[in-house]
Scaffold this motif. Structure first.
Motif, PDB file in Angstrom:
ATOM      1  N   TYR A 280       5.168  -2.799   1.928  1.00  0.00           N
ATOM      2  CA  TYR A 280       4.504  -3.278   0.713  1.00  0.00           C
ATOM      3  C   TYR A 280       3.685  -2.210   0.000  1.00  0.00           C
ATOM      4  CZ  TYR A 280       0.311  -3.790   3.660  1.00  0.00           C
ATOM      5  OH  TYR A 280      -0.744  -3.561   4.498  1.00  0.00           O
TER       6      TYR A 280
ATOM      7  N   VAL B  33     -11.279   2.301  -4.253  1.00  0.00           N
ATOM      8  CA  VAL B  33     -10.650   0.988  -4.437  1.00  0.00           C
ATOM      9  C   VAL B  33     -11.480   0.169  -5.415  1.00  0.00           C
ATOM     10  CG1 VAL B  33     -10.139  -1.216  -3.306  1.00  0.00           C
ATOM     11  CG2 VAL B  33      -9.496   0.937  -2.199  1.00  0.00           C
TER      12      VAL B  33
ATOM     13  N   GLY C 142     -10.026  -1.086  -9.225  1.00  0.00           N
ATOM     14  CA  GLY C 142      -9.567  -2.465  -9.350  1.00  0.00           C
ATOM     15  C   GLY C 142      -8.765  -2.843  -8.120  1.00  0.00           C
ATOM     16  N   HIS C 143      -7.610  -3.432  -8.314  1.00  0.00           N
ATOM     17  CA  HIS C 143      -6.842  -3.948  -7.170  1.00  0.00           C
ATOM     18  C   HIS C 143      -5.496  -3.261  -7.093  1.00  0.00           C
ATOM     19  CE1 HIS C 143      -8.783  -7.553  -9.280  1.00  0.00           C
ATOM     20  NE2 HIS C 143      -9.712  -6.949  -8.573  1.00  0.00           N
TER      21      HIS C 143
ATOM     22  N   GLU D  96      -3.370  -2.510  -4.801  1.00  0.00           N
ATOM     23  CA  GLU D  96      -2.256  -2.989  -3.977  1.00  0.00           C
ATOM     24  C   GLU D  96      -1.722  -4.339  -4.458  1.00  0.00           C
ATOM     25  OE1 GLU D  96      -2.972  -3.211   0.182  1.00  0.00           O
ATOM     26  OE2 GLU D  96      -3.368  -1.097   0.385  1.00  0.00           O
ATOM     27  N   GLN D  97      -2.410  -4.930  -5.406  1.00  0.00           N
ATOM     28  CA  GLN D  97      -2.058  -6.302  -5.771  1.00  0.00           C
ATOM     29  C   GLN D  97      -0.713  -6.383  -6.478  1.00  0.00           C
ATOM     30  OE1 GLN D  97      -5.255  -8.500  -7.606  1.00  0.00           O
ATOM     31  NE2 GLN D  97      -3.798  -9.646  -8.805  1.00  0.00           N
ATOM     32  N   GLU D  98       0.152  -7.215  -5.968  1.00  0.00           N
ATOM     33  CA  GLU D  98       1.445  -7.395  -6.613  1.00  0.00           C
ATOM     34  C   GLU D  98       1.333  -8.464  -7.692  1.00  0.00           C
ATOM     35  OE1 GLU D  98       4.405  -7.989  -3.626  1.00  0.00           O
ATOM     36  OE2 GLU D  98       3.733  -6.163  -2.630  1.00  0.00           O
TER      37      GLU D  98
END
Lengths: 240, 240
Positions: B152, B228, B232-233, B235-237
């Protein structure tokens, strides 16, 4: 040994979903503790304690959760160890503190009640006051990681009981990610992921077409190293 | 203070891809250090050191990487803090040690050369000897997390230089996951993910149809909390 002692502390970011006091929309809340000692006396901080010689790290986090909420953890995970040299104010004569931070998620059906009462207060997570030490960064990191993890893991289910409707699951995503999701798209994506399966039951006591209840196909994988090692690679997605 | 002291150590799991001595296939290797003191004298352990008062946690991990490989980190990430009460043998009179473990990834073009020479030796990661303390669990957890993260995240690129062919990228996945991947499927999945973009250049000095070179569309997101939070985010999908 020099004059400065190294102290290892364990702090816990405890999150729950409750309605926002103004909008009424579900949002993330967390308990904070008012400091009664210097440094940062009177400021709010994440709950925690120094690691005791007889405690594993997670044991300490569990105790903080219990003291702060009266609850045993359904979901407890180590987040990160924070150890910058300047975490305590310079010249304060304070020991150097390295904090191992855990997060705990409280389910919708759990009622948090602090044991060490008056110093604990709940805040809307994104509207928390300026915190002691580097806890602003710790909290922001915890929220960023939680939101990131919503995208590739089953962590949303830590907020729900074993049986849930797809609308309840969507509300968790909307509350944590703070944006509305299209119900039909959400339903399609969740069912396509095969992460949830219907229980065959329906929500009772409602309209003439009560919504179907679902459960997780497999439990949320533990992030505990011993269990990760025993289970193989639970988070690994399929590559062909 | 009781007689027992709490010691905070920082250990680093350093991984690189090199050919397996028997099969010739790319596989994960890591450097281990032979212990010259009790407990566990003569056994192999992950490289590390006690945290110094003037060091941040990552500074300590960087020093271990440099001492063990002569390299500065391209990719360094905190893995986990291990703090079980019984990590050192009971009755050994040893201090209680809590270890914050980092992992570092060495790129294909980097040549590791230990600075504190003779006590460092490289092993095939999945064939490492039985290690001192709880380092078997630490290593197994590091490998499980690395393999999970391949699914991921863009972490595979930490093993590659800035420009790479899709065959090189596939070889990294195959080496880390230890199974062959179908080249056409892999190519389709990677291009569909939009994680890589063609540079317009081709691998030189090869056949009359040299393979195209690619680069990452966006750099590997840092796992450092401050970054991080600032970013922001990452790794967010996407959920719609």
């Amino acid at each position: 040994m020099g004059a400065e002692q190294l102290v290892l502390a364990v702090s816990t970011v405890v999150v729950a979903l409750r309605p926002h006091p103004e909008t009424g929309r579900l949002t993330l809340w967390l308990p904070l503790v008012r400091r009664i000692r210097e440094p940062y006396r009177g400021m709010w901080a994440l709950p925690g304690e120094p690691l005791r010689p007889e405690d594993d790290l997670a044991t300490s986090a569990r105790r903080t959760l219990e003291r702060t909420t009266g609850l045993a953890p359904h979901y407890l995970e180590q987040l990160y160890a924070f150890g910058a040299v300047d975490r305590s104010p310079a010249g304060s004569g304070e020991d150097r503190v390295v904090s191992v931070v855990y997060w705990a998620i409280i389910r919708a059906d759990e009622d948090a009640r602090a044991i060490d009462g008056e110093n604990v207060e709940w805040f809307v997570a994104d509207e928390a006051p300026h915190l002691a030490f580097d806890h602003d960064t710790v909290l922001a990191y915890a929220l960023a990681r939680l939101r990131a993890k919503m995208g590739y893991s089953a962590i949303a289910h830590a907020f729900l009981t074993d049986e849930f409707t797809l609308a309840e699951l969507r509300q968790v995503y909307e509350a944590v990610l703070q944006r509305p999701l299209d119900p039909a798209n959400f339903r399609r994506q969740v069912l396509a992921s095969k992460r949830v399966v219907p229980t065959g039951r329906h929500l009772s006591g409602t309209a003439h077409r009560p919504p179907a209840l679902y459960r997780l196909a497999v439990p949320i994988p533990s992030a505990d190293p011993a269990r990760v090692v025993a289970a193989g690679h639970p988070e690994q997605e399929e590559l062909t």
